[in-house]
Each structure stands twice: as C-alpha cells, then as structure tokens.
Design an enzyme around this catalytic site. Structure first.
Site, PDB file in Angstrom:
ATOM      1  N   HIS A   1      32.627  40.213  40.830  1.00 22.67           N
ATOM      2  CA  HIS A   1      31.749  39.569  40.313  1.00 22.67           C
ATOM      3  C   HIS A   1      31.481  38.265  41.423  1.00 22.67           C
ATOM      4  CE1 HIS A   1      32.666  40.728  36.241  1.00 22.67           C
ATOM      5  NE2 HIS A   1      33.777  41.026  36.786  1.00 22.67           N
TER       6      HIS A   1
ATOM      7  N   ASN B   1      42.014  39.803  32.264  1.00 19.40           N
ATOM      8  CA  ASN B   1      41.604  40.668  31.428  1.00 19.40           C
ATOM      9  C   ASN B   1      41.017  42.053  31.846  1.00 19.40           C
ATOM     10  OD1 ASN B   1      41.085  41.869  28.688  1.00 19.40           O
ATOM     11  ND2 ASN B   1      39.180  40.657  28.258  1.00 19.40           N
TER      12      ASN B   1
ATOM     13  N   ASP C   1      38.065  43.812  41.138  1.00 21.44           N
ATOM     14  CA  ASP C   1      37.669  42.959  39.652  1.00 21.44           C
ATOM     15  C   ASP C   1      37.909  41.583  40.203  1.00 21.44           C
ATOM     16  OD1 ASP C   1      36.906  42.173  37.372  1.00 21.44           O
ATOM     17  OD2 ASP C   1      38.475  42.569  36.213  1.00 21.44           O
TER      18      ASP C   1
ATOM     19  N   HIS D   1      33.881  46.863  41.926  1.00 20.11           N
ATOM     20  CA  HIS D   1      33.773  45.852  40.763  1.00 20.11           C
ATOM     21  C   HIS D   1      34.081  44.724  41.094  1.00 20.11           C
ATOM     22  CE1 HIS D   1      35.162  45.459  36.073  1.00 20.11           C
ATOM     23  NE2 HIS D   1      34.655  44.236  36.750  1.00 20.11           N
TER      24      HIS D   1
END
Lengths: 456, 313
Positions: A88, A304, A331, A86
């Site tokens: 980005h 989040n 994340d 995960h």
C-alpha cells in the site's frame, strides 16, 4: 552506462544458477553472466545475445571499454530482483502515511525491485486515469518498478464492476478490492468471468464481514483473555472456499493474498491438487508472530487478517515449504504514529513490512529450516512476477533480461531499528528484533537504487 | 510498595500473594464502616481522579468513597462533559490529569486495554475500574473477599458463574482470582455467550444450569444485557429466563448454604428472581459494601502502605 556486479554467489532457481559469478549490465539489461569479467578492458558489447546461462559470452565486439560502476558482491548472494506483490503506497490521498517516493525508497531498501500497489487509495484506483497517475508518479520517483493493481468494483463498493478493460489498458497487473471483501458472490463471479478475457489475476481480500463485524484480533483463547472482539478464522476460510469454487466455475486466475489460517492453506492445497488455477501468498508477520503478541495491546499487532495461533503459523510455514503458498508479500500498510497511538479498538489495521520482509523470511524460513535459500528466492521473485504476468524480463538473471537484481548479505546480523526505515511510517511490531540477512544493494534497470552502508 | 506494579490492571497479572495481601488489608478497612467517623489520614495530600468513559453508579461511588475515607482529594470526570468530546485522545487526557497532580487514576473505559494505554504513559498509579470485555479487577477482588468472608476459604469451593460470559469483564476477573486461589469454577450459559477457548483459563463449561448448580457452593449471576438478544445471541429474553434464570426451585440442586452473588445492577425476573436476590442466601448488598473496603485496601497498598494490620492502628 555499464555496471558490473562482481564476485557474488548468483542464485536464480528458474535459470538453474547457483555459483560465484560476475554480472555485466549495460543500458539497463544484463549482457553477460560469467566468471572473471574484468572491470576494465572488457570488450565492447560483450555477451550480447549470448542467451541464458553462464559463459564469457565474448562477442568479438569493437574496441575495449571500462565499466562505470562496480558493486562488490563478494561474500554475498545475488538474486533476481525481489517482487512484493502486495503493497500500500497510500498515494493519492494519504500522503501523510506514505508517498510513492517514500514507499518505493522503502521497497528499494528492503531489496525489492518491483512492487504491486493496491488500489484502496483515496480515490481508489478504479479508473484508468488514476492508474496512469500512479504510474507516472512512480516513474518520476524513479526507484523501483511500480505495478498498480486495479479495483474489482467501482469505488471498492463491491456492487458494480470497475472498467476492467480500461484498467488493463492503463497497465494494471491484477484486480483487487483489497481491504474490503466482495461480499456479493454474483459480483465476484462476474468479475472473475470478465477478468479472464484479459488474463488478469483476481486477488480477493477474503473475509466474510458478517462474521468479523467489530472484530479486532483473532478469535480464540487470546481474544477471550484480552476482552477484544475476535475475528473467526472461519470468516477467511469461508471466503477462500467460495472464491475457489467460483474460480473453478469460471476458469479465472485466482490469487489468494495474505493467507493466515491453517484452514485456508488446506483449502488452497486441495484446490491445487484438483487443478484449480489458484495461487497464494502469505506475509512475514503471519509466518512469524502469533496472537500472543497482542497481549500488550500494542496496536502494531493489529492487522487484517489478524495474527493467528501457533498452529496457523506452522501451517503457513508448511504451506510455503510444500509450495501450496507460492509467494511472500509484505502487505505493507503504513499508518501514522498518531493513528496507531490510540486504544486497540480505535487503531487502524495494518503494519509496514517492506524493510523487514526479506530479513524475516531469511531468519524464520531459511534459518528455521522450512525453505532452502533458492526456494525462498523463488517465492520472493520469479513466483510473484509470474503470477502478476510481469513477463520473462523481470526476475531472471539471464542475458537480455532487465537488470533488476538484489544483492543480499545473508550473514549480516542486525537489530531492527524502526527509526532507520525509509518508509514514512513506523508502524512495525518488529522493532528491536534480532534478524539475520538483509539486502545490501538493489539494482533496478541497471541502476543501483539502494546500497547499504555497512560499518566496518 | 507492597504490590509489584504501580498499577492494578487485572487479576491475571496479580500473584496469589498479592491477592491475599489485598484481601487481608481489606479486613481492617471494612471495620472502618462501623465507626462514626469513617476517615483515615492515609492518602492526605494525594489526588485521585475517577475517569469514567462509561456510566456507572456503584463502582464510581465506591471508588469515590474509598478515596474520601482515606482522605484523598477526589475528582470525578464524566467524559461527556470533558475535553474528550472535543476529540482529546486518551493519552492526552491522562497526561493532562497527571500534570494537574493526579497520583491515582481510576479508569473505566468501554475498550479493552485502555487502562494499559494510560498506565504506560503516566507515572501515576492506574486502577482498572472495568475495561470493555477484558477485566474488572476490583469487582473480582470484592467477590473473592465476600466469598471468603462467608465460607472462610476459597480453595476447594465449587463456584458457578452464570450468564453472558462472552461480554463479561466481571467473569474474567472472577475466573483468574478464583482459580488462582484454588476454587473449582464452572461457567454456564448458552454456547453463543461462552467465548472461545475459555476452558484454557482453567474452568469447566456447562450449558445446562441445573447440572451446573449441583453441589455448588457459590453462584455468581451475571447481568444479561437486553441488546444481546437483538444481536441474535439468544432468541428471546423469555427463553433466556426459562433456561438460565436462577430461582428458588433451581437453587435446591445446590448446597443449602449456597452463596448467591450478582455484580449488579440485576434484571429481576430475568437472570434472577426477586425472592432469590433478596433471600437469605443472597450477599448482593454485602458485595457493594465490601467493594469499598477492597478499594480502600488497594488505594492504601498502591500509595505505599505496608503489610496488613498496620492500617487498623
């Protein structure tokens, strides 16, 4: 090209390995895992086809050859390449926050040989062409393996299914509208049914956005004291429950990412007991920090799902310990200094994590007695590789496998310096934190893509 | 500096001793009201900026008068007519104000924590004049002052705070101040307006107003914002008023000498009836007056003033 990783404690829980061995790599593949492999004078094609496990694997090859490079791993552990499922990368669209080049450099420095990047870029990865573009740029950057995750719905709008077949053909390893919830249960049901024929995991961002509207942190005592709008744990749990029910209905492979509440852990544990095809990951910040960290209004504590309570942190740790939570994922969500240097309400959600994930896991989970070292490695390599369907060639220390390895100095104690990050962004709440254990070298496809200079 | 921090961001951060010092210092400040010339030289040469991101009459004017009576040069900035509308960030605005010579920045902002952001990036003293749903420390202090002025003490009093606790920064500052000084605090309102975990702040929660008022020494009635009803937090204003409106009949359950307070502006006929607001038990107007005294005391202490008493001389 021959590389010898020498004298490390090789730990591969899948292969049942835990001993001091050498690993010989040739042309990107592991050819031998044995003790006492010499750097010079090794027989050509040693160990080829010797299969899994240890052994000299002398294959009676022709001639004597020399390795091109030696990684001295003595005093360290050598593990299957770590996989962060995960991440980005922000490219395309937000190259001021991160690029594929800087993101993969951060991954390499964090000890990851493979990463899965989320589709909420600008434009989002909802067509095959965008997915292929990301893969091509990742190949050009040439550091770690990048496996894109495709969108569930067109434009991440949660309304119409993306062309999942085309996404699969372009090489996606999972489906997610990450950052956004698929609020329409009918759409989610169809996505799960449809994804099943490609055996792609569906990775939902579980948040009932009606319950969290305007929220910026966990709802509870701290949000009351700080006067910030809270996001109820129920908003996550309601969607985890819904998606488990839909996975049961459809038989789809469901992967719950960034689990943050005790209630979610309980729901996943119960679903697994019932035989639902559900897996889960949790992030280092959710098993390390509580919502107490928000007290200073430091926007690097805004993410989040939000940081939860001490009870939730303990539940995540126990979920990892008992196997309810299969994987650890960062994340990694980069944002520029300017974006985060604002009022708490105005700051974007997310923190970076690629370069602190492994040290936090080693310090908090292994150091804290929640996971033995081998189990931690499983949560960070073979489990995420299995969930993403990366096949037997990734994350395994056996002859014939891709030579993706992580060399970890488990004894190294250091203070996190955000200025040393390879990531383009610095949005981490862990600067100044003392941690124990860090990647020393990262080997991808038989090539050393990262090696830490360590002062004597 | 008699206060530990250069800033006053919330009553949660202030010690009992600091709160006592501010309240004591406010007493001579209030005496200045009785003088023909309401002026002290204390802040001569100092610049105070009121930076208000939200509309306000009483708090802004109160700070302005406090600053002027202490001889500070006072400037008001309403953000609608400032560079904020050009997209200037909060930090840039604060640094600009400091570069222009501001010694004290009073900030009101719709977002919790905004004063903390400013306090970290400037050397000037920052006073929180209300930040989102977080705190309104000077309102808390003036409420403490008013209660003590009438009751002679805070410790042991039964104080009820009624209404929208969830969104109220006044309630938060009141709770920290009152509990630190030993009062027994009960918050009362519909469950939808009571925030999670409030009990951990050391208060009782009561949904029935008549029960809450039994034996109360002080009742602090919060303004109910009509938009909350539109967000579904209670069914109608009528029902709210029926369940939580304070009227003369209800007050009979309380002690006869109960103090009726309201931070204003009040919706008369909704959370409080006009006769109660203007009645003999009401100290609503006095709260406003005391607000100036408390703010003068704060300005004095933040600008390096010593122990209480000196100011009157």
């Amino acid at each position: 090209m021959r590389l010898l990783v020498k004298g490390g404690r090789v730990i591969d829980p899948e292969a049942g390995l835990d001993e001091v061995l050498d690993i010989l790599i040739e042309n990107g593949k592991i050819v031998s895992v044995a003790s006492g492999i010499p750097a010079k004078g090794i027989p050509a094609r040693v160990g080829a086809g010797a299969g899994a496990g240890t052994g000299t694997g002398a294959g009676g090859g022709a001639g004597i050859e020399t390795v091109d490079e030696v990684v001295d791993a003595s005093g360290m552990i050598v593990t299957p390449g770590l996989v962060d499922m995960h991440v980005h990368l922000r490219e395309p669209g937000r190259e001021d926050e991160e690029t594929i080049e800087t993101g993969t450099a951060a991954a390499a420095a964090g000890g990851f040989t493979s990463i899965a990047c989320m589709p909420n870029t600008t434009p989002p990865l909802d067509t095959g062409a965008f997915v292929e573009a990301v893969r091509m740029r990742a190949a050009r950057a040439g550091l770690v393996n990048v496996f894109p995750v495709g969108a569930i719905t067109k434009g991440l709008a949660g309304e119409e299914l993306a062309e999942i077949g085309e996404l699969r053909d372009a090489g996606v390893v999972g489906l997610s509208d990450d950052g956004r919830s698929v609020m329409n249960a009918e759409v989610m049901r169809r996505a799960m049914e449809y994804a099943q024929m490609f055996d792609l995991p569906v990775i939902p961002h579980c948040e009932d956005t009606n319950l969290t509207a305007g929220g910026v942190m966990n709802e509870g005592y701290m949000s009351t004291v700080l006067g910030l709008k809270g996001m109820s744990p129920a908003a996550e749990e309601a969607m985890v429950a819904r998606d488990i029910i839909l996975a049961e209905l459809t038989g789809a492979r469901l992967h719950i990412t960034h689990v943050s509440t005790a209630g979610s852990v309980r729901l996943i544990r119960d679903a697994k007991r019932r035989g639902v095809r559900v897996t889960a990951d949790a992030t280092p910040h959710h098993f390390t920090l509580t919502d107490e960290a928000v007290r200073t209004y430091d926007t690097n504590t805004k993410m989040n799902p939000p940081l939860r309570t001490r009870e939730d942190v303990e539940a995540i740790r126990m979920g990892l310990a008992d196997g309810t939570i299969d994987a650890i994922a960062s994340d990694h969500a980069p944002h520029t200094f300017e974006e985060k240097d604002v009022e708490y309400d105005n700051a974007p959600f997310g923190i970076i994590g690629l370069e602190t994930s492994l040290p936090l896991a080693l310090t908090e989970l292994v150091g804290g007695g929640y996971l033995p070292l081998g189990e931690l490695i499983r949560r960070m390599s073979s489990n995420p590789a299995r969930i993403l369907g990366l096949g037997d060639k990734k994350a395994g220390i056996v002859a014939g496998a891709d030579a993706d390895l992580t060399v970890i100095d488990v004894k190294r104690e250091f203070t996190v310096d955000i200025n040393e990050f390879r990531s383009l962004s610095r949005n981490s709440p862990f600067g100044g934190r003392r941690l124990k254990g860090q990647a020393f070298a990262t080997i991808v496809g038989g090539r050393v893509v990262f090696k830490r200079w360590v002062a004597v | 500096m008699p206060l530990k921090s250069k800033d006053v961001l919330g009553l949660e951060d202030l010690s009992v001793e600091e709160i006592e010092l501010i309240l004591q210092t406010a007493e001579p400040c209030k005496q200045i009201f009785t003088r023909d010339i309401k002026k002290l030289p204390t802040l001569r040469g100092k610049t105070m900026v009121n930076l208000f991101y939200e509309p306000s009459t009483r708090t802004r004017t109160s700070f302005e008068l406090a600053g002027k009576w202490m001889s500070a040069d006072v400037t008001n900035i309403a953000t609608a007519s400032s560079s904020v509308v050009k997209g200037e960030s909060l930090k840039d605005t604060a640094r600009t104000l400091e570069a222009l010579g501001a010694n004290i920045i009073v900030i009101r902002h719709q977002m919790a924590g905004a004063p903390h952001v400013i306090a970290r990036c400037v050397k000037a003293s920052v006073i929180n004049a209300g930040d989102g749903m977080h705190e309104h420390p000077t309102q808390g202090l003036l409420d403490l002052y008013t209660i003590r002025e009438h009751k002679g003490r805070i410790a042991g009093l039964k104080v009820v705070i009624i209404g929208d606790i969830l969104h109220s920064r006044v309630a938060k500052s009141n709770i920290w101040g009152l509990t630190k000084l030993g009062a027994e605090v009960t918050v009362c309102g519909p469950p939808t307006l009571i925030p999670q975990g409030i009990e951990r702040m050391g208060v009782n929660v009561e949904y029935d107003l008549d029960v809450a008022l039994r034996g109360a020494d002080v009742v602090n009635i919060l303004r109910i914002q009509l938009e909350r009803q539109k967000k579904g937090l209670f069914p109608t204003i009528r029902e709210y008023s029926r369940l939580y409106g304070v009227n003369a009949k209800r007050l009979r359950a309380a002690r006869p000498d109960i103090l009726v307070m309201h931070p204003g502006p009040a919706n008369l006929g909704v959370e409080i009836t006009g006769d109660v607001a203007e009645g003999v038990r009401s100290v609503i107007h006095e709260q406003v007056t005391n607000g100036v005294a408390v703010r003068m005391a704060l300005l004095y202490l933040l600008s390096g003033g010593g122990a209480s008493g000196e100011i009157a001389g």
